[in-house]
Design a protein around this motif. Structure first.
Motif, PDB file in Angstrom:
ATOM      1  N   GLU A 102      33.632  -5.796  -4.719  1.00 12.56           N
ATOM      2  CA  GLU A 102      33.054  -4.657  -3.996  1.00 12.56           C
ATOM      3  C   GLU A 102      32.311  -3.731  -4.957  1.00 12.56           C
ATOM      4  N   ASP A 103      32.940  -3.428  -6.103  1.00 13.53           N
ATOM      5  CA  ASP A 103      32.279  -2.575  -7.099  1.00 13.53           C
ATOM      6  C   ASP A 103      30.985  -3.202  -7.593  1.00 13.53           C
ATOM      7  N   ALA A 104      31.005  -4.490  -7.847  1.00 14.12           N
ATOM      8  CA  ALA A 104      29.819  -5.168  -8.365  1.00 14.12           C
ATOM      9  C   ALA A 104      28.684  -5.173  -7.346  1.00 14.12           C
ATOM     10  N   PHE A 105      29.016  -5.390  -6.070  1.00 11.41           N
ATOM     11  CA  PHE A 105      27.983  -5.512  -5.055  1.00 11.41           C
ATOM     12  C   PHE A 105      27.558  -4.186  -4.442  1.00 11.41           C
ATOM     13  N   THR A 106      28.292  -3.103  -4.684  1.00  8.01           N
ATOM     14  CA  THR A 106      27.901  -1.812  -4.118  1.00  8.01           C
ATOM     15  C   THR A 106      27.324  -0.874  -5.162  1.00  8.01           C
ATOM     16  N   GLY A 107      27.002  -1.415  -6.316  1.00 10.54           N
ATOM     17  CA  GLY A 107      26.328  -0.596  -7.317  1.00 10.54           C
ATOM     18  C   GLY A 107      27.231   0.126  -8.281  1.00 10.54           C
ATOM     19  N   ASN A 108      28.474  -0.295  -8.422  1.00  5.68           N
ATOM     20  CA  ASN A 108      29.389   0.299  -9.392  1.00  5.68           C
ATOM     21  C   ASN A 108      29.863  -0.736 -10.405  1.00  5.68           C
ATOM     22  N   PRO A 109      28.948  -1.491 -11.018  1.00  2.05           N
ATOM     23  CA  PRO A 109      29.389  -2.552 -11.926  1.00  2.05           C
ATOM     24  C   PRO A 109      30.173  -2.037 -13.128  1.00  2.05           C
ATOM     25  N   ALA A 110      30.026  -0.774 -13.491  1.00  2.00           N
ATOM     26  CA  ALA A 110      30.785  -0.233 -14.622  1.00  2.00           C
ATOM     27  C   ALA A 110      32.276  -0.275 -14.342  1.00  2.00           C
ATOM     28  N   ASN A 111      32.667  -0.149 -13.067  1.00  3.27           N
ATOM     29  CA  ASN A 111      34.090  -0.213 -12.713  1.00  3.27           C
ATOM     30  C   ASN A 111      34.677  -1.587 -12.993  1.00  3.27           C
ATOM     31  N   CYS A 112      33.841  -2.610 -13.057  1.00  7.10           N
ATOM     32  CA  CYS A 112      34.319  -3.978 -13.274  1.00  7.10           C
ATOM     33  C   CYS A 112      34.816  -4.189 -14.696  1.00  7.10           C
ATOM     34  N   ALA A 113      34.414  -3.335 -15.615  1.00 11.02           N
ATOM     35  CA  ALA A 113      34.774  -3.516 -17.027  1.00 11.02           C
ATOM     36  C   ALA A 113      36.156  -2.995 -17.346  1.00 11.02           C
ATOM     37  N   ARG A 114      36.771  -2.237 -16.437  1.00  9.30           N
ATOM     38  CA  ARG A 114      38.109  -1.698 -16.717  1.00  9.30           C
ATOM     39  C   ARG A 114      39.073  -2.070 -15.595  1.00  9.30           C
ATOM     40  N   PRO A 115      40.344  -2.250 -15.934  1.00 10.49           N
ATOM     41  CA  PRO A 115      41.335  -2.613 -14.916  1.00 10.49           C
ATOM     42  C   PRO A 115      41.425  -1.540 -13.839  1.00 10.49           C
ATOM     43  N   SER A 116      41.723  -1.961 -12.654  1.00 13.49           N
ATOM     44  CA  SER A 116      41.843  -1.039 -11.543  1.00 13.49           C
ATOM     45  C   SER A 116      43.300  -0.841 -11.169  1.00 13.49           C
ATOM     46  N   MET A 145      23.749  -8.830  -6.809  1.00  9.64           N
ATOM     47  CA  MET A 145      22.487  -9.114  -6.158  1.00  9.64           C
ATOM     48  C   MET A 145      21.818  -7.788  -5.851  1.00  9.64           C
ATOM     49  N   THR A 146      20.537  -7.762  -6.135  1.00  6.74           N
ATOM     50  CA  THR A 146      19.809  -6.509  -5.935  1.00  6.74           C
ATOM     51  C   THR A 146      18.634  -6.648  -4.978  1.00  6.74           C
ATOM     52  N   ASP A 147      18.257  -7.873  -4.673  1.00  3.66           N
ATOM     53  CA  ASP A 147      17.102  -8.081  -3.799  1.00  3.66           C
ATOM     54  C   ASP A 147      17.158  -9.483  -3.194  1.00  3.66           C
ATOM     55  N   LEU A 148      16.155  -9.809  -2.391  1.00  3.53           N
ATOM     56  CA  LEU A 148      16.120 -11.113  -1.732  1.00  3.53           C
ATOM     57  C   LEU A 148      16.104 -12.254  -2.744  1.00  3.53           C
ATOM     58  N   LYS A 149      15.333 -12.092  -3.817  1.00  5.61           N
ATOM     59  CA  LYS A 149      15.225 -13.156  -4.818  1.00  5.61           C
ATOM     60  C   LYS A 149      16.586 -13.460  -5.465  1.00  5.61           C
ATOM     61  N   SER A 150      17.340 -12.424  -5.840  1.00  7.37           N
ATOM     62  CA  SER A 150      18.644 -12.657  -6.478  1.00  7.37           C
ATOM     63  C   SER A 150      19.656 -13.202  -5.464  1.00  7.37           C
ATOM     64  N   ALA A 151      19.543 -12.809  -4.198  1.00  6.16           N
ATOM     65  CA  ALA A 151      20.426 -13.346  -3.161  1.00  6.16           C
ATOM     66  C   ALA A 151      20.145 -14.832  -2.949  1.00  6.16           C
ATOM     67  N   GLN A 152      18.869 -15.203  -2.919  1.00  7.37           N
ATOM     68  CA  GLN A 152      18.509 -16.613  -2.760  1.00  7.37           C
ATOM     69  C   GLN A 152      18.978 -17.433  -3.957  1.00  7.37           C
ATOM     70  N   ALA A 153      18.888 -16.873  -5.156  1.00  8.77           N
ATOM     71  CA  ALA A 153      19.353 -17.567  -6.359  1.00  8.77           C
ATOM     72  C   ALA A 153      20.867 -17.792  -6.291  1.00  8.77           C
ATOM     73  N   ALA A 154      21.602 -16.791  -5.806  1.00 13.19           N
ATOM     74  CA  ALA A 154      23.057 -16.934  -5.677  1.00 13.19           C
ATOM     75  C   ALA A 154      23.403 -18.013  -4.656  1.00 13.19           C
ATOM     76  N   LEU A 155      22.717 -18.034  -3.544  1.00  9.19           N
ATOM     77  CA  LEU A 155      22.963 -19.061  -2.529  1.00  9.19           C
ATOM     78  C   LEU A 155      22.608 -20.451  -3.053  1.00  9.19           C
ATOM     79  N   ALA A 156      21.533 -20.550  -3.803  1.00  7.77           N
ATOM     80  CA  ALA A 156      21.145 -21.845  -4.383  1.00  7.77           C
ATOM     81  C   ALA A 156      22.222 -22.346  -5.334  1.00  7.77           C
ATOM     82  N   GLU A 157      22.847 -21.439  -6.085  1.00  8.38           N
ATOM     83  CA  GLU A 157      23.928 -21.821  -6.997  1.00  8.38           C
ATOM     84  C   GLU A 157      25.138 -22.340  -6.217  1.00  8.38           C
ATOM     85  N   ILE A 158      25.461 -21.695  -5.112  1.00 13.54           N
ATOM     86  CA  ILE A 158      26.578 -22.145  -4.278  1.00 13.54           C
ATOM     87  C   ILE A 158      26.300 -23.554  -3.758  1.00 13.54           C
ATOM     88  N   VAL A 159      25.098 -23.778  -3.269  1.00 11.17           N
ATOM     89  CA  VAL A 159      24.727 -25.108  -2.772  1.00 11.17           C
ATOM     90  C   VAL A 159      24.753 -26.113  -3.910  1.00 11.17           C
TER      91      VAL A 159
END
Length: 134
Positions: free
Chosen positions: A115-129, A1-15
């Motif tokens: 945490e990586d995805a939501f704090t701006g490090n999505p590249a870390n998600c592509a490799r095992p930690s 999520m990067t802004d209010l619109k994407s946060a609202q879209a994520a919440l709508a998906e959960i609902v």
């Protein structure tokens, strides 16, 4: 999520998936894999079916609860589970301890990836930690 619109879209998906309390119907809009002749029950309401021992049927609502066919659940056949079990509660090398260690490692990795995805490090998600060790 990067802004209010994407946060609202994520919440709508959960609902939409039935996890939100504001849902007004039990159906999620997809076809049920177990009962292809009917729509699929949202996740939350699937648990309500188990709790009440009945399936939802067409016309049922969150207010009426499930009124369809009975579901047989043998609660006596379930294995007893300790409240808040810890890995140290089970002997080294036991099947239960190995399963707990695998779960703990996987869950830890999931949290780091989120945490990586939501704090701006999505590249870390592509490799095992290596941050989660068993």
């Amino acid at each position: 999520m990067t802004d209010l619109k994407s946060a609202q879209a994520a919440l709508a998906e959960i609902v939409e998936q039935g996890e939100g309390a504001a849902r007004t119907q039990v159906w999620d809009g997809d076809r049920d894999v177990f009962h292809p002749e009917r729509d699929e029950v949202a996740h939350f309401y699937r648990f309500q079916e188990l709790k009440h021992g009945r399936c939802y049927r067409t016309g049922d609502t969150p207010q009426t609860g499930p009124t369809g066919e009975e579901i047989q659940v043998d609660f006596d056949g379930l294995l007893p589970m300790r409240r808040n079990p810890r890995t140290a509660d089970y002997p080294e090398g036991s099947e239960i301890r190995a399963a707990q260690q695998e779960f703990n490692t996987t869950y830890c990795l999931l949290l780091y990836l989120l945490e990586d995805a939501f704090t701006g490090n999505p590249a870390n998600c592509a490799r095992p930690s290596a941050r989660c060790s068993s």
